[in-house]
Design an enzyme around this catalytic site. Structure first.
Site, short mmCIF file in Angstrom:
data_model
loop_
_atom_site.label_atom_id
_atom_site.label_comp_id
_atom_site.label_asym_id
_atom_site.label_seq_id
_atom_site.Cartn_x
_atom_site.Cartn_y
_atom_site.Cartn_z
CD GLU A 293 -2.87 -1.36 -0.54
OE1 GLU A 293 -2.85 -0.38 -0.44
OE2 GLU A 293 -3.39 -2.54 -0.49
CB CYS A 327 -1.37 6.91 2.21
SG CYS A 327 -2.52 5.93 3.57
N1 LIG Z 1 -1.64 3.02 1.17
C1 LIG Z 1 -1.53 3.04 2.44
O1 LIG Z 1 -2.32 2.60 3.12
C2 LIG Z 1 -0.40 4.14 3.49
C3 LIG Z 1 -0.53 4.70 4.25
C4 LIG Z 1 0.51 4.88 5.16
C5 LIG Z 1 1.88 5.28 4.73
N2 LIG Z 1 1.15 5.11 2.62
C6 LIG Z 1 2.58 5.98 2.18
O2 LIG Z 1 3.63 5.51 3.42
C7 LIG Z 1 4.44 6.81 2.95
C8 LIG Z 1 5.20 7.59 3.63
O3 LIG Z 1 5.63 6.44 4.71
P1 LIG Z 1 7.18 6.35 4.47
O4 LIG Z 1 8.34 8.15 4.99
O5 LIG Z 1 7.30 6.35 6.80
O6 LIG Z 1 7.06 5.84 3.44
P2 LIG Z 1 9.10 5.66 3.40
O7 LIG Z 1 8.62 4.95 2.26
O8 LIG Z 1 10.13 6.27 2.94
O9 LIG Z 1 8.87 4.16 4.49
C9 LIG Z 1 8.57 3.04 4.31
C10 LIG Z 1 8.96 2.01 5.11
O10 LIG Z 1 10.30 0.99 3.07
C11 LIG Z 1 11.75 1.91 4.44
N3 LIG Z 1 12.53 1.95 2.81
C12 LIG Z 1 13.19 3.47 2.48
N4 LIG Z 1 13.18 3.74 1.49
C13 LIG Z 1 13.58 2.28 1.00
C14 LIG Z 1 14.70 1.25 0.26
N5 LIG Z 1 15.25 1.90 -0.67
N6 LIG Z 1 13.92 0.10 -0.18
C15 LIG Z 1 13.72 -0.81 1.00
N7 LIG Z 1 12.97 0.02 2.24
C16 LIG Z 1 12.38 1.62 2.15
C17 LIG Z 1 11.61 2.56 5.45
O11 LIG Z 1 12.73 2.98 6.33
C18 LIG Z 1 10.28 2.34 5.74
O12 LIG Z 1 10.83 1.40 6.39
C19 LIG Z 1 3.81 8.42 1.66
O13 LIG Z 1 3.80 7.78 0.37
C20 LIG Z 1 2.30 7.25 2.17
O14 LIG Z 1 1.30 8.19 1.32
C21 LIG Z 1 0.70 4.18 1.76
N1 LIG Z 2 -6.32 4.23 7.58
C1 LIG Z 2 -6.49 5.58 7.37
C2 LIG Z 2 -5.57 6.18 6.56
C3 LIG Z 2 -3.44 5.03 6.93
C4 LIG Z 2 -2.71 5.56 5.79
O1 LIG Z 2 -1.79 6.61 6.05
C5 LIG Z 2 -6.90 6.36 7.11
O2 LIG Z 2 -8.21 6.13 6.55
O3 LIG Z 2 -7.02 8.35 7.26
#
Ligand SMILES: NC(=O)c1ccc[n+]([C@@H]2O[C@H](COP(=O)([O-])OP(=O)(O)OC[C@H]3O[C@@H](n4cnc5c(N)ncnc54)[C@H](O)[C@@H]3O)[C@@H](O)[C@H]2O)c1
Ligand SMILES: N[C@@H](CCC=O)C(=O)O
Length: 541
Positions: A293, A327
């Site tokens: 996600e 997100c």
């Molecule tokens: N769609 C969803 O359900 C959802 C939910 C929460 C967050 N998010 C997304 O997450 C992002 C924010 O979270 P963040 O800043 O922690 O994200 P991020 O991508 O920076 O980090 C996420 C994880 O990936 C790891 N990571 C970073 N670079 C990596 C690499 N090159 N290889 C492998 N692992 C790596 C990080 O250490 C961390 O554990 C936003 O883009 C947000 O939209 C999505």
């Molecule tokens: N479950 C959360 C979003 C999770 C992602 O960051 C919402 O619906 O706001």
């Protein structure tokens, strides 16, 4: 399976506590916050039940007070990752063979520990590590996590109950085996509940796991580890590692026993990992399950019939709660010319009333963004908007990182529907508004659909049922979670299963049966009760 067909307790969403002045939860959480903020912790790696301190330490500091150290954690090197993988594989046989109701009991206990004795601690840790207000911590680290655990136990039992039909003389049955190998969970900073759920959902189904939390969430991840241990997750079932994400991921993906990834984070990281898995595909014993996600560019579109006060409230909460670091946060808004001025004036009034500061002061609605990298990125987009002729800062636009990473909630109004902040995920308290001509409703829906690569959440506001129907159809593919007359954030487990498609992820809906199904490999067993002894069909006799 034990000696019975067991029904699990029917899950009910955990009620959100108020934290109003004088409530016991307020006092307990503030006391936990003080105690934790003023005492340092040292967080080891957890490999095969052992606490490993490598000496290669990194300090942990709250985003709202970045010179204040609350502890250290230990980085892993490649050998630790190899040991974590072998530890997981050693633990697999016993764990996979434990009757499901024993696994269920562990996670039900974890939920009750969070609901009771650990609630203040996990909320306080989330306030310190991720700079969440107490309300945002409560809906995440307490309620959503409790819901994930309790609802997933119910879905697990539903999966095991689902069985094929059997003709007379035959008994068909399906076993939902854990995957052959281990699961790799990579989790983001922004939700303590997601950090716990990604390893837990796979492990609940009998899998073993290597879990790499975000560097920015290790402080609250430590509380999750403590809870899982107290709940009875055996040694080696969840191995927790930190360090260089590329080294850790490359080491994990090189293992022939890698059986699946449960990822949440940004889109580019997930795409890179997907490519690496593809490059290694000949090495694996089984096709790995890939569940991710990722990012969003979530929208609100208001029809001319929408009520400005409702649209404004959705923007104020949907874009700015937790500093826009969900997100699902609204980050692009489409307003009709006829009501735009009124809506924007209401948003401005809200934003100007927000208090910003440390989460320890419960009257603050806005706190800091997660780290300096995020602060600098947001500040640069704000500065660019100040210079650009097709954009204007309508409210906000200030920032200050002297004590914490504070970005003022900012509304940009643009005359260009393709302006950079209309399609780039910023992941902060910045929302961009485009004003359309009232008679361009249908074309604006096309614009919403085509402007961003993402398809996570979106909301339409209208008092006209025809317009709602038109938007629901036109926007079918641009949001996995689509909201009508509501903000696009705040999905609740069991009610609004969460996830998006296009560049937003594989849409396996966290906290639903669809997600748990990714962590099993069904085996069909057909047993013939009395085997035939003549090859001829009846009519050949
Ligand atoms: N769609 C969803 O359900 C959802 C939910 C929460 C967050 N998010 C997304 O997450 C992002 C924010 O979270 P963040 O800043 O922690 O994200 P991020 O991508 O920076 O980090 C996420 C994880 O990936 C790891 N990571 C970073 N670079 C990596 C690499 N090159 N290889 C492998 N692992 C790596 C990080 O250490 C961390 O554990 C936003 O883009 C947000 O939209 C999505
Ligand atoms: N479950 C959360 C979003 C999770 C992602 O960051 C919402 O619906 O706001």
């Amino acid at each position: 399976m034990g000696k019975g067909f067991f029904n699990v307790p029917a899950p009910v969403n955990e009620p959100v506590k108020s934290y109003a002045p004088g409530t016991p939860e307020r006092e307990a959480t503030l006391a936990a916050y003080k105690e934790m903020f003023n005492n340092k912790i040292d967080v080891p790696l957890y490999i095969n039940g052992e606490e490993i301190r490598t000496g290669n330490t990194v300090t942990m500091t709250p985003p709202h007070d970045h010179q204040h150290v609350v502890g250290t954690y230990h980085n892993a090197d490649k050998n630790h990752i190899d040991t974590a993988i072998s530890g997981a594989l050693e633990a697999r046989t016993k764990w996979a063979n434990l009757p499901w109701e024993q696994r269920a009991a562990i996670f039900l206990k974890a939920a009750d520990l969070i609901a009771g004795p650990y609630r203040a601690k996990i909320n306080a840790a989330t306030m310190i590590a991720q700079s969440k207000t107490v309300h945002q911590a409560e809906i995440d680290a307490a309620c959503e996590l409790i819901d994930f655990l309790r609802f997933n136990v119910k879905y697990m039992s539903d999966i095991y109950k689902e069985q094929p039909a059997s003709n007379p003389g035959v008994w068909n049955r399906v076993e939902h085996r854990p995957l052959e190998g281990f699961i790799y969970a990579i989790t983001p900073f922004n939700f303590t509940a997601i950090a716990a759920n990604l390893p837990a959902s796979a492990v609940m189904m009998g899998n073993v796991c290597v879990w790499k939390p975000s560097d920015s969430q290790i402080y609250s991840a430590k509380v999750i580890v403590d809870i899982f241990k107290e709940a009875g997750v055996p040694d080696g079932v969840i191995n927790v590692v930190y360090g260089d994400p590329v080294m850790i991921t490359d080491t994990v993906l090189a293992s022939p026993d890698f059986a699946g990834i449960h990822f949440t984070g940004s889109t580019h990281v997930f795409k890179d990992i997907w490519k690496k898995i593809g490059n290694n595909i000949h090495n694996y014993k089984t096709y790995p399950k890939i569940v991710g996600e990722t990012g969003g560019k979530d929208f609100i579109i208001a029809h001319p019939s929408a009520k400005p006060q409702q649209v404004a409230t959705a923007i104020s909460r949907g874009a700015f709660e937790f500093q826009g670091q969900k997100c699902s946060a609204a980050s692009r808004v489409y307003l009709p010319k006829s009501t735009a001025a009124e809506t924007l004036a209401l948003v401005k009034k809200d934003v100007e009333s927000f208090k910003m500061g440390s989460p320890e002061d419960l009257s603050n609605f806005i706190t800091a963004v997660i780290h300096e990298g995020s602060f600098d990125k947001l500040a640069s987009y704000i500065d660019q908007a100040k210079k650009d002729t097709d954009a204007e800062i309508f409210v906000g636009g200030g920032y200050d990182k002297s004590k914490g990473y504070f970005i003022e909630p900012t509304v940009i109004v643009t005359t260009d529907p393709q302006y950079t902040t209309m399609h780039t995920e910023l992941f902060g308290p910045v929302v961009t508004v485009y004003i359309y001509e009232d008679n361009n409703w249908a074309d604006t829906l096309k614009l919403v659909d085509s402007t961003s690569e993402y398809a996570l959440t979106g909301a339409v506001f209208s008092q006209c049922r025809y317009a709602l129907d038109e938007a629901t159809k036109a926007l079918e593919n641009c949001a996995g979670n689509f909201y009508i007359n509501d903000k696009p954030t705040g999905a609740v487990v069991g009610q609004q299963p969460f996830g998006g498609a296009r560049a937003s992820g594989t849409n396996d809906k966290a906290g639903s049966i669809l997600n748990l199904l990714r962590w099993v490999s069904p085996r069909l067993i057909k047993e013939t009760l009395v085997s035939p002894e003549d090859y001829r069909y009846p009519f050949l006799g």
